[in-house]
Design a protein around this motif. Structure first.
Motif, PDB file in Angstrom:
ATOM      1  N   SER A  56     -14.991  36.303 -12.994  1.00  0.00           N
ATOM      2  CA  SER A  56     -16.152  36.811 -12.262  1.00  0.00           C
ATOM      3  C   SER A  56     -15.668  37.655 -11.094  1.00  0.00           C
ATOM      4  O   SER A  56     -14.615  37.384 -10.512  1.00  0.00           O
ATOM      5  N   PHE A  57     -16.438  38.693 -10.816  1.00  0.00           N
ATOM      6  CA  PHE A  57     -16.147  39.590  -9.697  1.00  0.00           C
ATOM      7  C   PHE A  57     -17.349  39.549  -8.757  1.00  0.00           C
ATOM      8  O   PHE A  57     -18.475  39.752  -9.195  1.00  0.00           O
ATOM      9  N   LEU A  58     -17.094  39.297  -7.508  1.00  0.00           N
ATOM     10  CA  LEU A  58     -18.125  39.312  -6.480  1.00  0.00           C
ATOM     11  C   LEU A  58     -17.795  40.418  -5.498  1.00  0.00           C
ATOM     12  O   LEU A  58     -16.675  40.921  -5.509  1.00  0.00           O
ATOM     13  N   PRO A  59     -18.730  40.814  -4.668  1.00  0.00           N
ATOM     14  CA  PRO A  59     -18.453  41.958  -3.787  1.00  0.00           C
ATOM     15  C   PRO A  59     -17.190  41.825  -2.939  1.00  0.00           C
ATOM     16  O   PRO A  59     -16.538  42.821  -2.655  1.00  0.00           O
ATOM     17  N   ASN A  60     -16.802  40.592  -2.574  1.00  0.00           N
ATOM     18  CA  ASN A  60     -15.622  40.474  -1.720  1.00  0.00           C
ATOM     19  C   ASN A  60     -14.511  39.579  -2.274  1.00  0.00           C
ATOM     20  O   ASN A  60     -13.562  39.270  -1.568  1.00  0.00           O
ATOM     21  N   HIS A  61     -14.606  39.170  -3.524  1.00  0.00           N
ATOM     22  CA  HIS A  61     -13.512  38.408  -4.142  1.00  0.00           C
ATOM     23  C   HIS A  61     -13.663  38.361  -5.661  1.00  0.00           C
ATOM     24  O   HIS A  61     -14.681  38.780  -6.194  1.00  0.00           O
ATOM     25  N   ASN A 126     -17.817  31.060 -13.494  1.00  0.00           N
ATOM     26  CA  ASN A 126     -18.988  31.756 -14.024  1.00  0.00           C
ATOM     27  C   ASN A 126     -20.245  31.596 -13.176  1.00  0.00           C
ATOM     28  O   ASN A 126     -21.083  32.490 -13.150  1.00  0.00           O
ATOM     29  N   PHE A 127     -20.370  30.481 -12.483  1.00  0.00           N
ATOM     30  CA  PHE A 127     -21.540  30.272 -11.621  1.00  0.00           C
ATOM     31  C   PHE A 127     -21.278  30.694 -10.174  1.00  0.00           C
ATOM     32  O   PHE A 127     -22.150  30.542  -9.311  1.00  0.00           O
ATOM     33  N   ASN A 128     -20.120  31.244  -9.893  1.00  0.00           N
ATOM     34  CA  ASN A 128     -19.776  31.652  -8.537  1.00  0.00           C
ATOM     35  C   ASN A 128     -20.772  32.635  -7.927  1.00  0.00           C
ATOM     36  O   ASN A 128     -21.112  32.508  -6.750  1.00  0.00           O
ATOM     37  N   PRO A 129     -21.299  33.603  -8.673  1.00  0.00           N
ATOM     38  CA  PRO A 129     -22.312  34.496  -8.095  1.00  0.00           C
ATOM     39  C   PRO A 129     -23.576  33.750  -7.655  1.00  0.00           C
ATOM     40  O   PRO A 129     -24.224  34.146  -6.680  1.00  0.00           O
TER      41      PRO A 129
END
Length: 167
Positions: A56-61, A126-129
């Motif tokens: 998973s890709f988030l805006p800052n990690h 996968n649920f990090n967002p």
């Protein structure tokens, strides 16, 4: 960023992650996410000794679950090339200031020791967002492997991830 290359064990899974320097936003738009994803594909095509199981890709990690298939430096080399490629892209396209790093440090990697922990890590990635309130519906967030995996294996951990788990 340290140049130390770490050796990883054959046939083991690792939770690999990193964040951007000072938690800044580094994926500013879909083009940035796509560029990072393309660098991953390129590096995987050059390295058949690792397999990305979940991401998973988030805006800052970002997060990966990586299956390391052979003892050695393959995972370290993959991550080094990926982070250098994206850092060069980012610095070309955005003003960062002279000498300011893109990534906070060399990537971090935690050994996943058993199948239960592997399932929890895959759920966490996968649920990090959702956990970081980037989206309120994971089905609407495209920068995760959630859409490519067997959801039955991780759904039972969703509440645990959102309420308790920290990695």
């Amino acid at each position: 960023m340290s140049n130390t290359r770490l050796e990883f064990l054959e046939n083991h899974y690792y939770h690999v992650y990193n964040r951007w320097f000072q938690k800044q936003i580094i994926f500013k738009n879909d083009n940035d996410f796509e560029r990072f994803y393309k660098y991953i594909i390129k590096e995987l095509n050059n390295n058949d000794k690792i397999k990305i199981v979940s991401w998973s890709f988030l805006p800052n990690h970002f997060h990966f679950i990586i299956h390391n298939l052979e003892t050695g430096l393959n995972l370290s080399d993959f991550m080094r090339r990926l982070q250098v490629s994206y850092a060069m892209y980012f610095k070309r396209n955005y003003e960062t200031g002279l000498g300011i790093p893109v990534f906070e440090s060399r990537f971090k990697a935690k050994l996943i020791k058993d199948e239960d922990y592997l399932a929890k890590c895959i759920a966490y990635v996968n649920f990090n967002p959702l956990k970081h309130q980037i989206t309120d519906n994971i089905d609407n967030y495209k920068w995760t492997s959630y859409h490519q995996i067997d959801k039955k294996k991780i759904e039972k951990y969703k509440d645990l991830v959102l309420d308790e788990l920290e990695f």
